[in-house]
Design an enzyme around this catalytic site. Structure first.
Site, PDB file in Angstrom:
ATOM      1  N   CYS A  78       2.905  27.135  -0.190  1.00 16.12           N
ATOM      2  CA  CYS A  78       4.297  26.672  -0.100  1.00 16.12           C
ATOM      3  C   CYS A  78       5.226  27.588  -0.874  1.00 16.12           C
ATOM      4  O   CYS A  78       4.947  27.953  -2.019  1.00 16.12           O
ATOM      5  CB  CYS A  78       4.415  25.252  -0.641  1.00 16.12           C
ATOM      6  SG  CYS A  78       6.081  24.579  -0.560  1.00 16.12           S
ATOM      7  N   TYR A 322      -5.577  -7.010  -6.736  1.00 13.26           N
ATOM      8  CA  TYR A 322      -4.723  -5.901  -6.304  1.00 13.26           C
ATOM      9  C   TYR A 322      -5.155  -5.451  -4.895  1.00 13.26           C
ATOM     10  O   TYR A 322      -5.551  -4.310  -4.668  1.00 13.26           O
ATOM     11  CB  TYR A 322      -4.784  -4.726  -7.286  1.00 13.26           C
ATOM     12  CG  TYR A 322      -4.681  -5.099  -8.742  1.00 13.26           C
ATOM     13  CD1 TYR A 322      -3.442  -5.300  -9.338  1.00 13.26           C
ATOM     14  CD2 TYR A 322      -5.824  -5.231  -9.536  1.00 13.26           C
ATOM     15  CE1 TYR A 322      -3.347  -5.628 -10.689  1.00 13.26           C
ATOM     16  CE2 TYR A 322      -5.738  -5.560 -10.882  1.00 13.26           C
ATOM     17  CZ  TYR A 322      -4.494  -5.757 -11.458  1.00 13.26           C
ATOM     18  OH  TYR A 322      -4.405  -6.085 -12.799  1.00 13.26           O
ATOM     19  N   GLU A 343      -2.928 -10.376  -4.152  1.00 16.85           N
ATOM     20  CA  GLU A 343      -1.924  -9.313  -4.133  1.00 16.85           C
ATOM     21  C   GLU A 343      -0.569  -9.919  -4.507  1.00 16.85           C
ATOM     22  O   GLU A 343      -0.214 -11.003  -4.037  1.00 16.85           O
ATOM     23  CB  GLU A 343      -1.851  -8.655  -2.756  1.00 16.85           C
ATOM     24  CG  GLU A 343      -0.702  -7.676  -2.562  1.00 16.85           C
ATOM     25  CD  GLU A 343      -0.677  -6.531  -3.554  1.00 16.85           C
ATOM     26  OE1 GLU A 343       0.429  -6.165  -4.000  1.00 16.85           O
ATOM     27  OE2 GLU A 343      -1.765  -6.004  -3.896  1.00 16.85           O
ATOM     28  N   CYS A 416      -6.620   5.125  -9.782  1.00 16.21           N
ATOM     29  CA  CYS A 416      -5.895   6.369  -9.506  1.00 16.21           C
ATOM     30  C   CYS A 416      -5.452   7.035 -10.796  1.00 16.21           C
ATOM     31  O   CYS A 416      -4.679   7.990 -10.768  1.00 16.21           O
ATOM     32  CB  CYS A 416      -4.686   6.101  -8.599  1.00 16.21           C
ATOM     33  SG  CYS A 416      -3.473   4.970  -9.311  1.00 16.21           S
TER      34      CYS A 416
END
Length: 461
Positions: A78, A322, A343, A416
């Site tokens: 990029c 979650y 959730e 994550c």
């Protein structure tokens, strides 16, 4: 030997020893081992650099020239690399990216989690290194002389770098974004000024585009800082109608300060409000604001692994916290277990039951609630396995306490963020669990982010 008394503007000759997850080279200078972060510098490279900023505990330096070059270096694809903060690792070979991510998980488990010499499996490569991302979130601003600027943030700033083609987005999303931004400008829309509440002509804070990798649907959301007028709604509809391949658009109102993109209210503008994506044999329907993994092909691999770990031993009841739109839920239910899925975000939670039904899954009990608010009441039940996939902030302390009270045979933790994952595993270890395995998945090629599946087994009752 350099001293901690180095000053801004000073030139240094440095040999880079490490790298952080932002893709910056790291070197410790002088007897004090003062930390300097250097962008576009790889471990083993010898460089000449200038000190740009010096704070109490660390500094930053700008590379002036490379005296020696790492064999891991490659040419970034990029042209915005280094200016756009989106992809920090384009200048590193893909094999080196995978090892870096494995190491970041291992380091977090050892340094934060207190696990001695943790065994971390090799990072599972993404099926695509480029053109994998099914979602783009573009901030929008109104600047002097420019009514609407859209793009991505410069590293560590809120300055927008315009981008007409992002190399990690799925084919088609770039075209949709280019056409939509041009149409919004043509319709006279203005971006909101950063840090100020939208008013007058100023309106748009973000544009979000999503496209199915294994389907044809594509949605957009325009997020604004105030309610829209009837005239603005008509102009938004006209803009959306001019974009080829767009299935639908909503206007989302977020008049709250801060960096969180979404508000709680969305207004249909054009076409469909929902889209469908397929992962393996399952189909999932969701909205523009619903959580869904951004790398669909890799999500399939991750969910299959998490479900395999959770379903080993044929559990009868599984608690999943979650849950998003119920994507991992479907894989967990494939073994015949009853899955209680929780959730909090309504635009996602309302699709758990619908997605279960369209996939022919019967034994799912959905709850719309904050995990930390419902965990205590659910802890009265008996669950053989618990599965959690929290946001980057990790699990709330109330959630961890409830998991320890439930005391399932095993806990599958999908993360994550290696740091918060390691913090939470330390708390679970103190409560009688042992880390059995950790496997990173490269959900985000060309970036420093990594997804990890961890399994913890109960050692005490």
């Amino acid at each position: 030997m350099y001293s901690i008394a180095m000053i801004q503007g000073e030139k240094l000759e440095l040999t880079i020893t490490d790298m952080n997850n932002e893709g910056e080279g790291v070197v410790r200078v002088g007897e004090e081992r003062f930390v300097l972060f250097v962008p576009d510098a790889l471990p083993g490279e010898k460089i000449e650099a200038r000190v740009v900023e010096k704070k109490k505990n660390y500094g930053t330096a700008k590379p002036l020239r490379r005296i020696s070059e790492s064999p891991l270096r490659r040419q970034p694809r990029c042209e915005l690399f280094g200016r756009c903060g989106g992809c920090q690792l384009q200048h590193i070979s893909y094999a080196a990216q995978l090892e870096m991510k494995r190491k970041s998980v291992a380091d977090a488990l050892e340094r934060i989690g207190g696990v001695t010499s943790p065994t971390v499996a090799e990072c599972v490569p993404s099926p695509r290194q480029w053109e994998y991302r099914n979602k783009a979130s573009m901030p929008v601003q109104s600047l002097r002389g420019e009514a609407l600027r859209a793009g991505f943030y410069r590293p560590r700033s809120h300055q927008i770098i315009p981008c007409s083609h992002c190399h990690v987005l799925l084919p088609g999303i770039n075209d949709i974004l280019r056409e939509l931004v041009a149409a919004l400008r043509a319709e006279g829309f203005h971006g909101a000024r950063y840090g100020k509440k939208a008013g007058g002509n100023e309106l748009i804070r973000h544009i979000v585009a999503r496209r199915a990798q294994f389907g044809e649907d594509a949605l957009c959301a325009v997020i604004g800082g105030r309610a829209i007028t009837k005239n603005e709604r008509k102009r938004l509809e006209a803009a959306a109608g001019s974009v080829k391949g767009l299935s639908g658009m909503v206007y989302n109102l977020n008049d709250s300060p801060g960096n969180f993109i979404w508000g709680s209210r969305s207004t249909p503008i054009y076409g469909a409000e929902m889209m469908t994506e397929r992962l393996g044999k399952y189909k999932f329907t969701f909205e523009a604001s619903s959580f869904f993994q951004v790398n669909s092909a890799q999500a399939l691999s991750l969910y299959e692994e998490a479900a395999k770990l959770a379903l080993a031993g044929a559990p009868g009841k599984i608690l999943e916290l979650y849950s998003g739109v119920g994507s991992l839920t479907a894989f967990l239910a494939s073994g015949g277990a009853e899955v209680t899925a929780v959730e909090s975000w309504l635009p996602a939670a309302k699709y758990i039951a619908a997605n279960a039904e369209q996939n022919g899954i019967k034994k799912i009990i959905p709850h719309t609630a904050q995990a930390e608010n419902i965990a205590e009441s659910l802890s009265a039940g008996r669950y053989d396995v618990a599965v959690v996939d929290p946001p980057r902030t990790g699990c709330d302390e109330k959630v961890l306490a409830a998991l320890l009270k439930i005391s399932p045979e095993k806990i599958v933790y999908v993360s994550c963020n290696p740091a918060t994952m390691a913090r939470d595993t330390k708390r679970l270890t103190a409560g009688g669990y042992t880390l059995t395995s950790a496997r990173p998945f490269d959900m985000f090629p060309q970036t420093g982010h990594v997804e990890t599946v961890v399994i913890m087994s109960r050692t005490e009752k």
